[in-house]
Design a protein around this motif. Structure first.
Motif, short mmCIF file in Angstrom:
data_model
loop_
_atom_site.label_atom_id
_atom_site.label_comp_id
_atom_site.label_asym_id
_atom_site.label_seq_id
_atom_site.Cartn_x
_atom_site.Cartn_y
_atom_site.Cartn_z
N ILE A 19 -12.37 3.55 -4.66
CA ILE A 19 -13.32 2.52 -4.23
C ILE A 19 -14.22 2.11 -5.39
O ILE A 19 -14.44 0.92 -5.64
CB ILE A 19 -14.17 3.02 -3.05
CG1 ILE A 19 -13.28 3.31 -1.84
CG2 ILE A 19 -15.23 1.99 -2.67
CD1 ILE A 19 -13.97 4.11 -0.76
N ARG A 20 -14.74 3.08 -6.13
CA ARG A 20 -15.64 2.78 -7.25
C ARG A 20 -14.94 1.91 -8.29
O ARG A 20 -15.49 0.92 -8.77
CB ARG A 20 -16.15 4.07 -7.90
CG ARG A 20 -17.36 4.68 -7.20
CD ARG A 20 -18.01 5.74 -8.05
NE ARG A 20 -17.18 6.92 -8.17
CZ ARG A 20 -17.24 7.95 -7.32
NH1 ARG A 20 -18.06 7.92 -6.30
NH2 ARG A 20 -16.46 9.00 -7.49
N GLN A 21 -13.71 2.28 -8.64
CA GLN A 21 -12.99 1.51 -9.65
C GLN A 21 -12.65 0.10 -9.14
O GLN A 21 -12.71 -0.87 -9.90
CB GLN A 21 -11.74 2.26 -10.07
CG GLN A 21 -12.02 3.55 -10.83
CD GLN A 21 -10.79 4.11 -11.55
OE1 GLN A 21 -9.91 3.36 -11.96
NE2 GLN A 21 -10.74 5.43 -11.69
N ALA A 79 0.84 -1.20 0.00
CA ALA A 79 0.00 0.00 0.00
C ALA A 79 0.87 1.25 0.00
O ALA A 79 0.58 2.22 -0.69
CB ALA A 79 -0.92 -0.01 1.22
N ALA A 80 1.93 1.22 0.81
CA ALA A 80 2.81 2.38 0.88
C ALA A 80 3.47 2.65 -0.47
O ALA A 80 3.60 3.80 -0.90
CB ALA A 80 3.88 2.15 1.94
N HIS A 127 -5.53 8.58 1.01
CA HIS A 127 -6.67 8.16 0.21
C HIS A 127 -6.67 6.66 0.01
O HIS A 127 -7.73 6.02 0.05
CB HIS A 127 -6.65 8.87 -1.16
CG HIS A 127 -6.98 10.33 -1.07
ND1 HIS A 127 -6.74 11.21 -2.09
CD2 HIS A 127 -7.54 11.06 -0.07
CE1 HIS A 127 -7.14 12.43 -1.73
NE2 HIS A 127 -7.62 12.36 -0.51
N THR A 128 -5.51 6.08 -0.19
CA THR A 128 -5.44 4.64 -0.40
C THR A 128 -5.77 3.90 0.89
O THR A 128 -6.48 2.89 0.88
CB THR A 128 -4.06 4.23 -0.92
OG1 THR A 128 -3.83 4.88 -2.15
CG2 THR A 128 -3.99 2.73 -1.14
N GLN A 129 -5.28 4.38 2.00
CA GLN A 129 -5.61 3.77 3.30
C GLN A 129 -7.12 3.80 3.52
O GLN A 129 -7.72 2.82 3.95
CB GLN A 129 -4.89 4.51 4.43
CG GLN A 129 -3.39 4.28 4.46
CD GLN A 129 -2.72 5.20 5.46
OE1 GLN A 129 -3.36 6.05 6.08
NE2 GLN A 129 -1.43 5.03 5.63
N GLY A 137 -2.80 -1.39 -10.99
CA GLY A 137 -3.01 -0.70 -12.26
C GLY A 137 -3.69 0.65 -12.12
O GLY A 137 -3.78 1.40 -13.09
N LEU A 138 -4.18 0.98 -10.91
CA LEU A 138 -4.81 2.28 -10.70
C LEU A 138 -3.76 3.33 -10.34
O LEU A 138 -2.80 3.03 -9.63
CB LEU A 138 -5.85 2.21 -9.58
CG LEU A 138 -7.05 1.28 -9.76
CD1 LEU A 138 -7.98 1.42 -8.57
CD2 LEU A 138 -7.78 1.58 -11.05
N ASP A 139 -3.98 4.54 -10.79
CA ASP A 139 -3.09 5.65 -10.43
C ASP A 139 -3.59 6.22 -9.10
O ASP A 139 -4.09 7.34 -9.03
CB ASP A 139 -3.11 6.70 -11.54
CG ASP A 139 -2.09 7.82 -11.29
OD1 ASP A 139 -1.25 7.65 -10.38
OD2 ASP A 139 -2.16 8.84 -11.99
#
Length: 203
Positions: A193-195, A146-147, A157-159, A181-183
């Motif tokens: 979350i949606r993606q 994640a980091a 935002h990722t957390q 694969g997400l930026d």
């Protein structure tokens, strides 16, 4: 008793979808999130929850597993009944609801008709408490994956997105795989979350 109904959408009204299954119309109370994804005359499958209490026999319909899971979590909160839960889901579909719990965003929940500040605070408090200590810790950035994915300031935002996906029942590993694969560093948490939910639903 009922797991899902599968048939033709016969009628759509505010808070109600009627699904014709072999000539029998099942009236399903539904959120605007679900109703917005239905069209009269087309085929649809709704997951269901049957509410039976004294003389009440009501069927509730949901467009996907995430919404049904959120509904069941909401009605487990003291003071939140099925109709209040649908009201919340109409303004806060699963991705936004999960994020509002993680970020303690009571203002979003109070946008739902009939939901005041006290109920919104109770929803956030009780549902956050239902998350295990392990879930909160793993969603808080302990993972080196994640980091690495959230360099350049995107870590918060990722957390939040990982934690929200875990509220919806996914494991940390599943959430991180979906983020591949997400930026993520340049996306807001709700968009992540949606993606991710789209990718998870397609698996």
């Amino acid at each position: 008793m009922f797991y899902y109904v599968d048939g033709t959408v016969a009628l759509l009204q505010q808070g109600l979808a009627v699904i014709d299954c072999g000539g029998v119309g099942y009236a399903c109370h539904a959120s605007q999130h679900t109703i917005g994804k239905l069209k009269i005359g087309t085929r649809a499958r709704l997951l269901t929850h049957l509410n039976v209490r004294e003389d009440i026999f009501e069927l509730y319909g949901f467009i996907d597993d995430e919404e049904l899971s959120c509904f069941q979590m909401l009605i487990s909160v003291s003071g939140v009944g099925p109709k209040a839960a649908l009201s919340i889901l109409s303004v806060a579909p699963p991705d936004r609801l999960a994020l509002s719990i993680i970020t303690e965003d009571e203002k979003l929940l109070t946008q739902a008709p009939g939901i005041g500040k006290k109920i919104a605070q109770r929803v956030i408090l009780e549902l956050r408490d239902k998350m295990s200590r392990e879930q909160l810790e793993t969603a808080s950035g302990a993972s080196p994956v994640a980091a690495a994915m959230t360099a350049n300031g995107g870590i918060n935002h990722t957390q939040e997105a990982v934690a929200a996906l875990m509220v919806l029942g996914y494991s940390q590993a599943e959430a991180l795989r979906a983020m591949g694969g997400l930026d993520a560093a340049h996306l807001e948490a709700d968009e992540i979350i949606r993606q991710c939910l789209k990718k998870l639903a397609a698996q």
